[in-house]
Design an enzyme around this catalytic site. Sequence first.
Site, PDB file in Angstrom:
ATOM      1  N   SER A  70     -10.387  -0.110   6.837  1.00 17.88           N
ATOM      2  CA  SER A  70      -9.721   0.047   5.537  1.00 17.88           C
ATOM      3  C   SER A  70      -9.024  -1.184   4.996  1.00 17.88           C
ATOM      4  O   SER A  70      -8.569  -1.181   3.858  1.00 17.88           O
ATOM      5  CB  SER A  70      -8.708   1.197   5.609  1.00 17.88           C
ATOM      6  N   SER A  74      -9.808   2.087   2.569  1.00 21.00           N
ATOM      7  CA  SER A  74      -8.849   2.781   1.728  1.00 21.00           C
ATOM      8  C   SER A  74      -7.832   1.860   1.057  1.00 21.00           C
ATOM      9  O   SER A  74      -7.201   2.273   0.088  1.00 21.00           O
ATOM     10  CB  SER A  74      -8.086   3.799   2.574  1.00 21.00           C
ATOM     11  N   LYS A 121       0.853  -1.197   0.000  1.00 19.20           N
ATOM     12  CA  LYS A 121       0.000   0.000   0.000  1.00 19.20           C
ATOM     13  C   LYS A 121       0.886   1.244   0.000  1.00 19.20           C
ATOM     14  O   LYS A 121       1.923   1.278   0.688  1.00 19.20           O
ATOM     15  CB  LYS A 121      -0.903  -0.019   1.247  1.00 19.20           C
TER      16      LYS A 121
END
Lengths: 95, 515, 490
Positions: free
Chosen positions: C186, C162, C79
């Site tokens: 997330s 996210s 990420k």
Amino acid sequence: MALDTDTVRRIARLARIHVDDADLAPLADELNNILGWIEQLEEVDTDGVEPMTSAVEMVQRLRADAVNDGDLQEAVLSNAPEPNDGFYTVPKVVE
Amino acid sequence: MSDATDTSQDAVPGHLAGHITSRVGHNSGDLIEGETGPWEVIIGLEVHAQVVSESKLFSGASTEFGGEPNSHVSLVDAAMPGMLPVLNIEAVRQAVRTGLGLEAAINLRSVFDRKNYFYPDLPQGYQISQFSDPIVGEGRVTVDLEDRESFEVGIVRIHLEQDAGKSVHDRLPDRTYIDLNRSGVALMEIVSKPDIRSGAEAAAYLAKLRSILRYLGTCDGNMQEGSMRADVNVSVRRPGDKLGTRCEIKNVNSIRFVRQAVDYEARRQIEILEEGGAIDQETRLFDADRGETRSMRSKEEAHDYRYFPDPDLLPVELDQAFVDEIKASLPELPDAKAARFAAEFGLGEYDAGLLVAERETAEFYEAVVDADGAGRDPKTAANWITGDFFRRLNADDLEIADSPVSAEQLGGLIDLIADGTISGKIAKDVFDEMFDNGKDAGDIVEQKGLKQISDSGEIAAIVDQIIADNPDQADEYRSGNTKVAGWFTGQVMKATQGKANPQMVNQLLQEKLGG
Amino acid sequence: MAALTDLTIAEAGAGLASGEFTARELTDAYLSAMEGARDLNAYIAETPEQARSMADASDARRAKGAAAGPLDGIPLAIKDLFCTEGVLSSAGSHILEGFAPPYESTVTQQLWDAGAVMLGKVNMDEFAMGSANVTSHYGPTLNPWKAASGDAAGRDLVPGGSSGGSASAVAARIAAGATGTDTGGSIRQPGAFCGIVGMKPTYGRCSRWGIIAFASSLDQAGPLTHTVQDAALMLGAMAGFDPKDSTSVDLPVPDYTAAMTGDIRGLRVGVPAEYRMDGTPAEIETLWQTGIDRLRDAGAEIVDISLPHTKYALPAYYIVAPAEASSNLARYDGVRYGLRVEGENLIDTYERTRAEGFGDEVQRRVMIGTYVLSAGYYDAYYLKAQRVRTRIADDFRAAWDSCDVILTPTTPSAAFAIGEKMDDPIAMYLNDIFTVPASMAGLPAISVPAGLSGDGLPLGLHLIAPAFGEETLFRAAGVLEDADGFDARP
Ligand SMILES: [Mg+2]
Ligand SMILES: [Zn+2]
């Protein structure tokens, strides 16, 4: 406690985010919408309840006083927009 | 906080803001006589003292003064994304030690908060400080002044916080340069109650505080390097009235400037009030060149620091044993030492205060008095140190540690006076010579033949000669003007290059002139 | 033979160990799959050269008999919130465009130390603020799943957020696993939306050092994988004490895969009444009931529990998280790194930089956060929310008296189409209604794919355990996974 445009302007200033005057009113509406929804928290009885200070139950760990970092001038300046002579630089600060 | 934009009037939470003065009454000499009557000045200080530690409050970068710009900077100090603070135990220890030294309450639980504002030398966009739960609570400092009773200044709190970096404004006309070497260095903010009533008192308080911190070894007190800076809150009122509006003079960096700044600011406020004006609560700067305070131009908006507990740090929980251990290791502090000097050595309060102001001086003094069990007269030793010794250190701009005359050497000089080898007057010359070349007193006296003449026959012969040479003056004496005796003494000393034992000279003169 | 990219981490690890294929072959398979799946916009920076050299190093280690463990040679997506040395680390934001940190986050460093291979950085909601991966400066990431019917049929779907890029990349098999971060859901919500496993450990279990902060008291790193076992393997490498993070917990890291015994007989599974909310679609209720039945069938004891403050977790979260974010994001001022938009003076430079550098949702949250901390409002909002948070944590504490793990749905719906809920922040926030309470209490939780919606989209079930109860969580999740036998593919 609905926000008016003056408050939004003040908050934007505190947050150092430029907001065009024309955008203040719609932004106030948006924020008021969220804050209105948040206000349901008033229903919760929190008398005598301690605010949470940490999600984990532990005490502050303390580090020994040793110099084991620093000396990274090049690294800390490596992403700077306008480094000069080992300094960061910004538009002149007026005091 | 100590940066130029910090115009907060309540960096300290409202309920602790120090509006309560614990001081009753004032020295009437401190009242300022205005056009319309007397005014009382009310002063409180927030002192930022750099903690003595190797590394920074939350990072392992060096606290060393100076260096290449941005060299004593870790990724944490530069607030790179994803960086986290880890608390330095030594900073905690030093704050506790300071608190104990100021007879303050130690808070076993304290909290680090974020104080949010934007400034280019504040890389995180917030300063990690302590707001509602500081590490040290209420304490006190006793302050001595030369010609009056000592007074007490209440300490509201001491909290730990990060220093900011340095902004350099004079390298280019349109740019400010940022050096983060200071960024993250540990500071103690020591907040006093508004218990101070004059510039002189403010200066004396700061000097005393500095002395205590230096004894404790928690701050080096080096004001030139910015290790101690004071924010000075000043207001004036009619004696007995409620407190007036205060102005905060930021970052005053010398004891002398604190006094000047207070004196100037008090008069400025009185003038405004007497002309029917009102004081604006504001932040001011002290301009040392002009000796005046002036309003800061950049106070374009009210600050709102949005304090909240730093979620990267847990509350600091200390156990009593940690505090007790520090307490057990505290050195004898200046007040205790002065009291001991007074009791043990019979010194007056003021002399004792002078001798204990610096730990090194006190140690020097004790060494002079009792090096190798010499048991020298403590008052003589005190007089020498506060007199000629301080005079020469000042004149040569030396610290006591760099003194060319050691405690043992000064003791040796005092011994020569005590056993009558030299006179006190000669001793002063010997001392200067010792200071100039580091020699022992005995050697100088020997080489220069400065031994006191204590042979009564030798002195009597000289006295006789001088009386014989000056019959007019002798007659004058005999006709009742005994003041002429002093003139005769001078003549004898002159003839012996000051080496004659003055007591013997006086005694013989009296005998022979009177006889 | 199945494509190398079809393998789970455990299977790939076995293949590497037996010499069936090399790490280089595995990595090349992923690199070419990535090229073919660029329309998903999952990666915002591919690092093929680094990947190949890491794979070669892995093969060299293995040849010497010095393989580092089960992750050695496994290609992962990272990420973009994790700082990776010399590689773009932008948090999906314009304000950090081009930022290449001179340091590596603790979690990614531990993965590299375990021999894992970095394929690149994956997309995310800007500064992890979002539940649909639509707030990224690099544009939305697509969910590889498509709805077979219903309103969303034929439209591009969100992967959740996210960690949307992470979930999409794993689901599309262009990474064997991915790191994510979870602040309010997330990891778990995009895991559920993409039909994969998403696991958030206990707050303090993984170091936050080098992870770009959103809300410090909530942020935790965790894995997104195809299987529960893979999640256990990845977490084993990601977790651990870090002296550089004051909130990192100094506890040994257990062998999480060893905890997956398959035996949950006697395990007390709590079912909280308050998660039955008005307006939750029937198929979510059904899914939940199916999960309850399956755990009971496996020998667990089902216990009705009450978490009375559940519905207040989300509004409290929307005070605490923005408040912390408003402060955490103050460092993006154009002085030391990232975007600078020169203005008329310093303040104008700050304001222009941040107005251009931050997207709408980030600005909205920074404004909310600034407001709730400001003078006169702190007590009413921030302190109130932190008190509510204590009550939420107390609810869980009380629940652990009668149960060992809690089962809930992960999300109130399946993935929705890109463009939906965009103009209604609260509708978007409600995606996290089931995941936020555990976040607020700092508890470990996992989402396991458990079935398909009527439209043919994946749905997840959510397990929550007491603090540092990751082993219980993996054990229960493994059983749920086996019982579900979820094998649908996008
Ligand atoms: Mg202050
Ligand atoms: Zn301060």
